[in-house]
Design an enzyme around this catalytic site. Structure first.
Site, mmCIF file in Angstrom:
data_model
loop_
_atom_site.group_PDB
_atom_site.id
_atom_site.type_symbol
_atom_site.label_atom_id
_atom_site.label_comp_id
_atom_site.label_asym_id
_atom_site.label_seq_id
_atom_site.Cartn_x
_atom_site.Cartn_y
_atom_site.Cartn_z
ATOM 1 N N HIS A 245 -2.040 -4.315 -4.738
ATOM 2 C CA HIS A 245 -2.898 -2.985 -4.563
ATOM 3 C C HIS A 245 -3.156 -2.000 -5.625
ATOM 4 O O HIS A 245 -4.095 -1.594 -5.963
ATOM 5 C CB HIS A 245 -2.577 -2.308 -3.330
ATOM 6 C CG HIS A 245 -3.367 -1.225 -2.724
ATOM 7 N ND1 HIS A 245 -4.645 -1.563 -2.368
ATOM 8 C CD2 HIS A 245 -3.158 0.047 -2.727
ATOM 9 C CE1 HIS A 245 -5.158 -0.170 -2.122
ATOM 10 N NE2 HIS A 245 -4.191 0.664 -2.272
ATOM 11 N N ASP B 298 -15.350 1.448 -3.465
ATOM 12 C CA ASP B 298 -14.800 3.043 -3.674
ATOM 13 C C ASP B 298 -14.372 3.139 -5.263
ATOM 14 O O ASP B 298 -14.466 2.094 -6.034
ATOM 15 C CB ASP B 298 -13.394 3.190 -2.935
ATOM 16 C CG ASP B 298 -12.366 2.364 -3.123
ATOM 17 O OD1 ASP B 298 -12.291 1.767 -3.974
ATOM 18 O OD2 ASP B 298 -11.667 1.991 -1.834
ATOM 19 N N LYS C 92 -16.407 6.508 -1.724
ATOM 20 C CA LYS C 92 -15.953 6.290 -0.351
ATOM 21 C C LYS C 92 -14.869 7.457 0.023
ATOM 22 O O LYS C 92 -14.133 7.769 -0.997
ATOM 23 C CB LYS C 92 -15.429 5.106 -0.033
ATOM 24 C CG LYS C 92 -14.860 4.956 1.109
ATOM 25 C CD LYS C 92 -13.583 3.670 1.197
ATOM 26 C CE LYS C 92 -12.447 4.096 0.630
ATOM 27 N NZ LYS C 92 -11.470 2.740 0.776
ATOM 28 N N THR D 264 -8.428 -2.747 7.958
ATOM 29 C CA THR D 264 -9.124 -2.645 9.191
ATOM 30 C C THR D 264 -10.749 -2.989 9.005
ATOM 31 O O THR D 264 -11.382 -3.304 10.134
ATOM 32 C CB THR D 264 -9.188 -1.022 9.529
ATOM 33 O OG1 THR D 264 -9.970 -0.540 8.514
ATOM 34 C CG2 THR D 264 -7.820 -0.544 9.662
ATOM 35 N N GLY E 165 -12.573 -1.185 7.702
ATOM 36 C CA GLY E 165 -13.548 0.169 7.497
ATOM 37 C C GLY E 165 -14.126 0.246 6.129
ATOM 38 O O GLY E 165 -15.338 0.834 6.161
ATOM 39 N N THR E 166 -13.415 -0.119 5.077
ATOM 40 C CA THR E 166 -14.183 0.214 3.655
ATOM 41 C C THR E 166 -15.400 -0.668 3.565
ATOM 42 O O THR E 166 -16.521 -0.286 3.269
ATOM 43 C CB THR E 166 -12.726 -0.047 2.704
ATOM 44 O OG1 THR E 166 -12.017 0.772 2.978
ATOM 45 C CG2 THR E 166 -13.381 0.125 1.181
ATOM 46 N N ARG F 121 -11.880 8.679 2.461
ATOM 47 C CA ARG F 121 -11.316 8.299 3.872
ATOM 48 C C ARG F 121 -10.832 9.670 4.671
ATOM 49 O O ARG F 121 -9.994 10.307 4.087
ATOM 50 C CB ARG F 121 -10.023 7.331 3.468
ATOM 51 C CG ARG F 121 -9.334 6.885 4.470
ATOM 52 C CD ARG F 121 -7.997 6.119 3.979
ATOM 53 N NE ARG F 121 -8.552 4.713 3.544
ATOM 54 C CZ ARG F 121 -8.774 3.543 4.593
ATOM 55 N NH1 ARG F 121 -8.610 3.673 5.779
ATOM 56 N NH2 ARG F 121 -9.339 2.551 3.608
ATOM 57 N N ARG G 183 0.639 -1.125 0.072
ATOM 58 C CA ARG G 183 0.005 0.020 -0.077
ATOM 59 C C ARG G 183 0.966 1.417 -0.110
ATOM 60 O O ARG G 183 0.390 2.341 -0.339
ATOM 61 C CB ARG G 183 -0.907 -0.073 1.164
ATOM 62 C CG ARG G 183 -2.047 -1.104 0.734
ATOM 63 C CD ARG G 183 -3.064 -1.136 2.091
ATOM 64 N NE ARG G 183 -3.853 0.104 2.039
ATOM 65 C CZ ARG G 183 -4.701 -0.038 3.250
ATOM 66 N NH1 ARG G 183 -5.170 -1.078 3.729
ATOM 67 N NH2 ARG G 183 -5.591 1.156 3.386
HETATM 68 C C1 R5P Z 1 -8.082 0.767 -1.125
HETATM 69 O O1 R5P Z 1 -7.882 1.241 -1.881
HETATM 70 C C2 R5P Z 1 -8.108 -1.032 -1.042
HETATM 71 O O2 R5P Z 1 -8.675 -1.242 -2.196
HETATM 72 C C3 R5P Z 1 -8.947 -1.372 -0.050
HETATM 73 O O3 R5P Z 1 -10.206 -0.884 -0.159
HETATM 74 C C4 R5P Z 1 -8.538 -1.001 1.656
HETATM 75 O O4 R5P Z 1 -7.064 -1.256 1.398
HETATM 76 C C5 R5P Z 1 -9.160 -1.855 2.638
HETATM 77 O O5 R5P Z 1 -8.577 -0.985 3.775
HETATM 78 P P1 R5P Z 1 -9.676 -1.086 5.100
HETATM 79 O O6 R5P Z 1 -10.162 -2.527 5.270
HETATM 80 O O7 R5P Z 1 -8.473 -0.704 6.202
HETATM 81 O O8 R5P Z 1 -10.733 -0.149 4.739
#
Ligand code: R5P
Length: 314
Positions: free
Chosen positions: A131, A171, A194, A226, A228-229, A196, A97
Site C-alpha cells: 500500500h 486520489d 478525493k 469497500t 468507496g474510492t 475521505r 494499511r
Molecule cells: C488508498 O489510499 C488506497 O490506494 C485505496 O484507494 C483504498 O485502500 C481503497 O479503499 P476503499 O475501496 O475502501 O475506498
C-alpha cells in the site's frame, strides 16, 4: 539445481500456491493445520525440510488474523524443522494499511507484523504492491517488493481503441503509479482529488485535474476494499463526461458489501489479480482475474538461484 527448493501454503490461498508450484515444476509441500476446540491452531509440516530453501505462500485475507497466526506458526515449525532459509511470501501483506501513526495512541501494525515475521523465523519476505513503500522499510530481513501492475498493463495494452482511453488516479496517493500505467499504455492521465470523511467509507471526489470528456476512463489503484474510492471516482468521471469506466486494481479485498455496490455502479469491468482469493459470492461477470502465479514463481526461482529479482521489472 532445484533439489532443495520447497514451497508450502497455509490455508489462505492454496490454489495460488499450487499454480506457483506448477510454474516451478515442483510439488506443493505437504503440511496441515488443525484447529482445536479451544480455537488454538497447530501446524504440522508433513515432509522433511532439513537444509532446504523453503517458501511459504500466505496472503492476508479473511479471517485475516487467523491467517497471520497460521503463517507465524508455519514459519516457526519450519525453523524448528531445520530449514536452511525460510521466505514468507505475502502476496497481500497483513495489516498493510496500518502503516503510519496518524492518530494518537495507535499501533503501526504493519511494522509489528514485520517484527513478528522475523521473530517467527522468516529470513526473507516477498510482497506484492505494498500500500505504501515505507512498509518495506519496516522489514529488517531482506525483502523483495514485486509489482503486478505490468500484468494489468499487458491486459489493457491489447485493447484496439486505446486512443480514446485515459488513465485516472482516484486520489493523490495513486498519481505516481497511475502516471507509470498511463505512460506504458501511451494514454493521458487525469487525477481525481478525493477526500475521505470517515474511517470506513465516504471517500468523496471533489475536483478533477485533466480531461475525461468522451473518453474511456481506466481507474487504477493498488487495492479495492469497500469500493468507496473507485465507485466515487467512477461516478465523478461519468458526471464529467467520460463515455465508459473500467477499473484495474492489484488486490481485490472487496470487503463488506463492496460487490453489491460495484454491481450497481457505472463501472463496466473490474480487472484484478489473484493475490487474494475471490470466494464464489464475490465472483461476477464484471470481474476478470489475472494470475500473479508466474510472477511469484519467477521471484522464487531467482531468489533460490541467487539471480537478480529487480531485473524482472527492467
Ligand atoms: C488508498 O489510499 C488506497 O490506494 C485505496 O484507494 C483504498 O485502500 C481503497 O479503499 P476503499 O475501496 O475502501 O475506498
Amino acid at each position: 539445481m532445484r533439489d532443495n527448493l520447497k514451497v508450502f501454503s497455509g490455508s489462505a490461498h492454496p490454489d495460488l500456491a499450487r499454480a506457483v508450484c506448477k510454474h516451478l515444476d515442483i510439488p506443493l509441500g505437504a503440511s496441515h493445520t488443525v484447529r482445536f476446540t479451544n480455537e488454538n491452531l497447530k501446524v504440522r509440516i508433513d515432509e522433511n525440510v532439513r537444509g532446504h530453501d523453503v517458501f511459504v505462500i500466505q496472503p492476508s485475507c479473511p479471517p485475516v488474523s487467523d491467517h497471520l497466526v497460521e503463517l507465524l506458526i508455519m514459519l516457526d515449525a519450519l525453523r524448528s524443522a531445520s530449514a536452511s532459509r525460510i521466505t514468507a511470501v505475502t502476496p497481500y501483506y497483513p495489516y498493510v494499511r496500518s502503516d503510519k501513526k496518524d492518530e494518537p495512541r495507535i499501533s503501526i501494525t504493519a511494522r509489528l507484523v514485520a517484527d513478528l515475521l522475523e521473530t517467527a523465523g522468516a529470513n526473507r519476505v516477498i510482497a506484492i504492491d505494498l500500500h505504501s513503500p515505507q512498509v518495506q522499510g519496516f522489514l529488517r530481513v531482506p525483502s523483495d517488493h514485486l509489482t503486478a501492475r505490468s500484468i494489468l498493463v499487458e491486459h489493457f495494452r491489447k485493447r484496439s481503441d486505446l486512443d480514446r482511453w485515459v488513465v485516472v488516479a482516484p486520489d493523490a496517493g495513486e498519481v505516481k503509479d497511475a502516471a507509470g500505467f498511463a505512460k506504458r499504455l501511451g494514454v493521458p492521465i487525469a487525477i481525481v482529488d478525493k477526500r475521505r470523511f470517515g474511517d470506513d467509507e465516504d471517500a468523496r471526489a471533489v475536483h478533477l485535474v485533466g480531461e475525461v470528456r468522451g473518453k474511456h476512463a481506466l481507474i487504477v489503484d493498488d487495492e479495492i476494499a469497500t469500493g468507496g474510492t473507485v465507485i466515487e471516482s467512477a461516478e465523478f468521471v461519468m458526471r464529467e463526461g467520460a463515455s465508459d469506466v473500467s477499473v484495474a486494481v492489484v488486490h481485490p479485498v472487496l470487503s463488506g458489501n463492496a460487490m453489491e455496490r460495484i454491481r450497481s455502479s457505472p463501472i463496466r469491468e473490474l480487472v484484478v489479480t489473484d493475490t487474494i482469493p475471490l470466494p464464489a459470492e464475490k465472483q461476477d461477470p464484471k470481474i476478470t482475474v489475472l494470475s500473479v502465479a508466474r510472477l511469484i514463481a519467477e521471484a522464487i526461482a531467482r531468489t533460490h538461484d541467487g539471480r537478480s529479482v529487480s531485473e524482472l521489472f527492467e
